[in-house]
Design a protein around this motif. Sequence first.
Motif, PDB file in Angstrom:
ATOM      1  N   VAL A  22      48.250  39.807  -0.993  1.00 17.75           N
ATOM      2  CA  VAL A  22      47.933  38.594  -1.756  1.00 17.75           C
ATOM      3  C   VAL A  22      46.640  37.947  -1.243  1.00 17.75           C
ATOM      4  CG1 VAL A  22      48.840  36.422  -2.646  1.00 17.75           C
ATOM      5  CG2 VAL A  22      50.428  38.250  -1.977  1.00 17.75           C
ATOM      6  N   VAL A  23      46.690  37.471   0.008  1.00 13.97           N
ATOM      7  CA  VAL A  23      45.527  36.797   0.574  1.00 13.97           C
ATOM      8  C   VAL A  23      44.507  37.850   0.995  1.00 13.97           C
ATOM      9  CG1 VAL A  23      44.784  35.041   2.235  1.00 13.97           C
ATOM     10  CG2 VAL A  23      47.206  35.188   1.580  1.00 13.97           C
ATOM     11  N   GLN A  24      43.400  37.952   0.252  1.00 13.31           N
ATOM     12  CA  GLN A  24      42.346  38.891   0.609  1.00 13.31           C
ATOM     13  C   GLN A  24      41.501  38.258   1.712  1.00 13.31           C
ATOM     14  OE1 GLN A  24      41.852  41.982  -0.601  1.00 13.31           O
ATOM     15  NE2 GLN A  24      43.663  41.830  -1.901  1.00 13.31           N
ATOM     16  N   VAL A  25      41.589  38.784   2.906  1.00 16.45           N
ATOM     17  CA  VAL A  25      40.881  38.156   4.028  1.00 16.45           C
ATOM     18  C   VAL A  25      39.544  38.851   4.294  1.00 16.45           C
ATOM     19  CG1 VAL A  25      41.029  37.442   6.419  1.00 16.45           C
ATOM     20  CG2 VAL A  25      43.089  37.452   5.024  1.00 16.45           C
ATOM     21  N   LEU A  26      39.574  40.151   4.484  1.00 14.74           N
ATOM     22  CA  LEU A  26      38.330  40.904   4.698  1.00 14.74           C
ATOM     23  C   LEU A  26      38.057  41.719   3.440  1.00 14.74           C
ATOM     24  CD1 LEU A  26      39.041  42.050   8.370  1.00 14.74           C
ATOM     25  CD2 LEU A  26      37.869  39.974   7.584  1.00 14.74           C
ATOM     26  N   GLN A  27      36.846  41.561   2.887  1.00 18.27           N
ATOM     27  CA  GLN A  27      36.596  42.111   1.557  1.00 18.27           C
ATOM     28  C   GLN A  27      35.396  43.041   1.528  1.00 18.27           C
ATOM     29  OE1 GLN A  27      37.549  39.561  -1.677  1.00 18.27           O
ATOM     30  NE2 GLN A  27      37.712  37.770  -0.349  1.00 18.27           N
ATOM     31  N   GLY A  28      35.420  44.019   2.418  1.00 17.11           N
ATOM     32  CA  GLY A  28      34.330  44.987   2.440  1.00 17.11           C
ATOM     33  C   GLY A  28      33.355  44.680   3.547  1.00 17.11           C
ATOM     34  N   LEU A  29      33.865  44.723   4.764  1.00 17.99           N
ATOM     35  CA  LEU A  29      33.072  44.371   5.938  1.00 17.99           C
ATOM     36  C   LEU A  29      32.404  45.627   6.495  1.00 17.99           C
ATOM     37  CD1 LEU A  29      33.205  41.448   7.014  1.00 17.99           C
ATOM     38  CD2 LEU A  29      34.607  42.290   8.882  1.00 17.99           C
ATOM     39  N   ASP A  30      31.107  45.529   6.741  1.00 20.35           N
ATOM     40  CA  ASP A  30      30.377  46.626   7.397  1.00 20.35           C
ATOM     41  C   ASP A  30      29.732  46.067   8.658  1.00 20.35           C
ATOM     42  OD1 ASP A  30      30.670  48.619   5.265  1.00 20.35           O
ATOM     43  OD2 ASP A  30      29.344  47.291   4.125  1.00 20.35           O
ATOM     44  N   ILE A  31      30.107  46.627   9.798  1.00 22.24           N
ATOM     45  CA  ILE A  31      29.509  46.191  11.066  1.00 22.24           C
ATOM     46  C   ILE A  31      29.324  47.420  11.950  1.00 22.24           C
ATOM     47  CG2 ILE A  31      29.860  44.866  13.208  1.00 22.24           C
ATOM     48  CD1 ILE A  31      31.516  42.853  11.604  1.00 22.24           C
ATOM     49  N   GLU A  32      28.164  47.469  12.599  1.00 21.95           N
ATOM     50  CA  GLU A  32      27.925  48.528  13.572  1.00 21.95           C
ATOM     51  C   GLU A  32      27.551  47.871  14.885  1.00 21.95           C
ATOM     52  OE1 GLU A  32      25.724  51.905  11.388  1.00 21.95           O
ATOM     53  OE2 GLU A  32      25.093  52.041  13.483  1.00 21.95           O
ATOM     54  N   MET A  33      28.098  48.338  15.981  1.00 24.70           N
ATOM     55  CA  MET A  33      27.630  47.827  17.273  1.00 24.70           C
ATOM     56  C   MET A  33      27.459  48.961  18.258  1.00 24.70           C
ATOM     57  SD  MET A  33      30.816  45.888  19.233  1.00 24.70           S
ATOM     58  CE  MET A  33      30.017  45.695  20.824  1.00 24.70           C
ATOM     59  N   THR A  34      26.474  48.814  19.162  1.00 28.29           N
ATOM     60  CA  THR A  34      26.239  49.823  20.189  1.00 28.29           C
ATOM     61  C   THR A  34      26.908  49.373  21.482  1.00 28.29           C
ATOM     62  OG1 THR A  34      24.256  48.826  21.135  1.00 28.29           O
ATOM     63  CG2 THR A  34      23.947  50.214  19.179  1.00 28.29           C
TER      64      THR A  34
ATOM     65  N   GLY B   8      31.693  31.700  12.019  1.00 30.94           N
ATOM     66  CA  GLY B   8      32.055  31.552  10.619  1.00 30.94           C
ATOM     67  C   GLY B   8      33.129  30.508  10.447  1.00 30.94           C
ATOM     68  N   PRO B   9      33.329  30.083   9.180  1.00 32.87           N
ATOM     69  CA  PRO B   9      34.281  29.002   8.920  1.00 32.87           C
ATOM     70  C   PRO B   9      35.708  29.360   9.306  1.00 32.87           C
ATOM     71  CG  PRO B   9      33.474  29.973   6.870  1.00 32.87           C
ATOM     72  CD  PRO B   9      32.666  30.562   7.967  1.00 32.87           C
ATOM     73  N   SER B  10      36.462  28.352   9.624  1.00 33.89           N
ATOM     74  CA  SER B  10      37.872  28.507   9.942  1.00 33.89           C
ATOM     75  C   SER B  10      38.603  29.118   8.754  1.00 33.89           C
ATOM     76  CB  SER B  10      38.433  27.134  10.292  1.00 33.89           C
ATOM     77  OG  SER B  10      39.796  27.249  10.546  1.00 33.89           O
ATOM     78  N   GLY B  11      39.464  30.075   9.030  1.00 38.49           N
ATOM     79  CA  GLY B  11      40.187  30.741   7.951  1.00 38.49           C
ATOM     80  C   GLY B  11      39.388  31.860   7.313  1.00 38.49           C
ATOM     81  N   GLY B  12      38.205  32.147   7.864  1.00 39.69           N
ATOM     82  CA  GLY B  12      37.326  33.144   7.279  1.00 39.69           C
ATOM     83  C   GLY B  12      37.654  34.581   7.671  1.00 39.69           C
ATOM     84  N   GLY B  13      38.601  34.765   8.576  1.00 38.79           N
ATOM     85  CA  GLY B  13      39.016  36.124   8.914  1.00 38.79           C
ATOM     86  C   GLY B  13      38.497  36.650  10.237  1.00 38.79           C
TER      87      GLY B  13
END
Length: 255
Positions: free
Chosen positions: A20-32, A41-46
Motif C-alpha cells: 500500500v504505502v509506496q516508500v521507495l520508488q525506484g532508487l538508484d545509488i552507487e557507493m565505493t 531528506g524529509p521525515s517519512g521519506g524512507g
Amino acid sequence: MSDTAPLIKIEGLHKSYGGVVQVLQGLDIEMTAGDRVVIIGPSGGGKSTLLRVLMGLEQIDRGSITFGGNPYISAKSGKTAIDAKVRRSIGMVFQHYTLFPHLDVIGNLILAPTKVRGEKKADARERAMALLTRFGLAQKANAYPAQLSGGQKQRVAIARALMLDPKLMLFDEVTSALDPELVAEVEQVILQLAHQQMPMVIVTHDMWFARNIASRVIFCAGGVVVEDGPPEQVLGSPKEERTREFIERVFHIKH
Ligand SMILES: Nc1ncnc2c1ncn2[C@@H]1O[C@H](COP(=O)(O)OP(=O)(O)O)[C@@H](O)[C@H]1O
Ligand SMILES: [Mg+2]
C-alpha cells in the motif's frame, strides 16, 4: 577491492509496506569503499527504510542490490532473496539504543562473536577491551546499559557492531535522541571510524556532522534520489529547488 569499484550498487529499488504505502520508488545509488554517504531528506521519506533494506531486514518489491560486485539482494517473482553472508558483513546502529539490558557492556560486545562466530570468549573479551579503550569506555566494561548515559550507550552500540568486523556501517540518526551535550562524543567516534576508511552510510539531520563526515550527500524525497553530489555542492549550493527548500528549512529549525 579498489576504492573506485562500487561497494554497493542499488538499482531500481522499490519498496512498499503491505503493497500500500509506496516508500521507495525506484532508487538508484552507487557507493565505493572510499565513500562516506550522508542521506538527508524529509521525515517519512524512507531513509530508515532504505537503511533497513541495506541491512537485509526488509522485503523489497523490485530492484536489486549488489555488494562488492556480487548479488546481495534481489526480488524475484515477489520473493526477496538476501545473501546471508553479505548481510553479516554489514553493521548498523539505530537511533534508539538496542543494547541487551540484562548484559553488561562487555557481555553485549562478546555475545554475537562467541555465539554466532564461535570465537573463544577470552579472544572476544580481549578485542572488546581494545575497542572500549579506543572509545574511552574501558572503565564501563562491567556497567549495565541502565547505568550509562545516552552517549555512552550509543558508543557501546557502535563498538558492538564493530566486533563483527563489518565491511560497511549504517548509522540511522544515532544522535537524534541524545541530549545536545552528548552528541559530540558519539560523532567523534564515527569520525574516527571514517578516518580509518570504514565505508559508511549515515542518516543525520546534523549539518555540521554531515559536512564534516560526508564524501557524498544524497537528498532523498518522494522515494527517489533528488540530488547526489559532494557535500559542498548539495549542502552549499543545491541544484534542485526541493533540496534548497529542505536545507533552508532544516537550517532554520536549527538556528
Ligand atoms: N513497518 C512499517 N509498516 C508500515 N509503514 C511503515 C513501516 N515503517 C515505515 N513505514 C512508513 O514508511 C514511510 C517511510 O518511513 P521511514 O523509512 O521511517 O522514513 P524516514 O526514516 O525518512 O523518516 C513512512 O510513511 C512510514 O510511516
Ligand atoms: Mg528514520
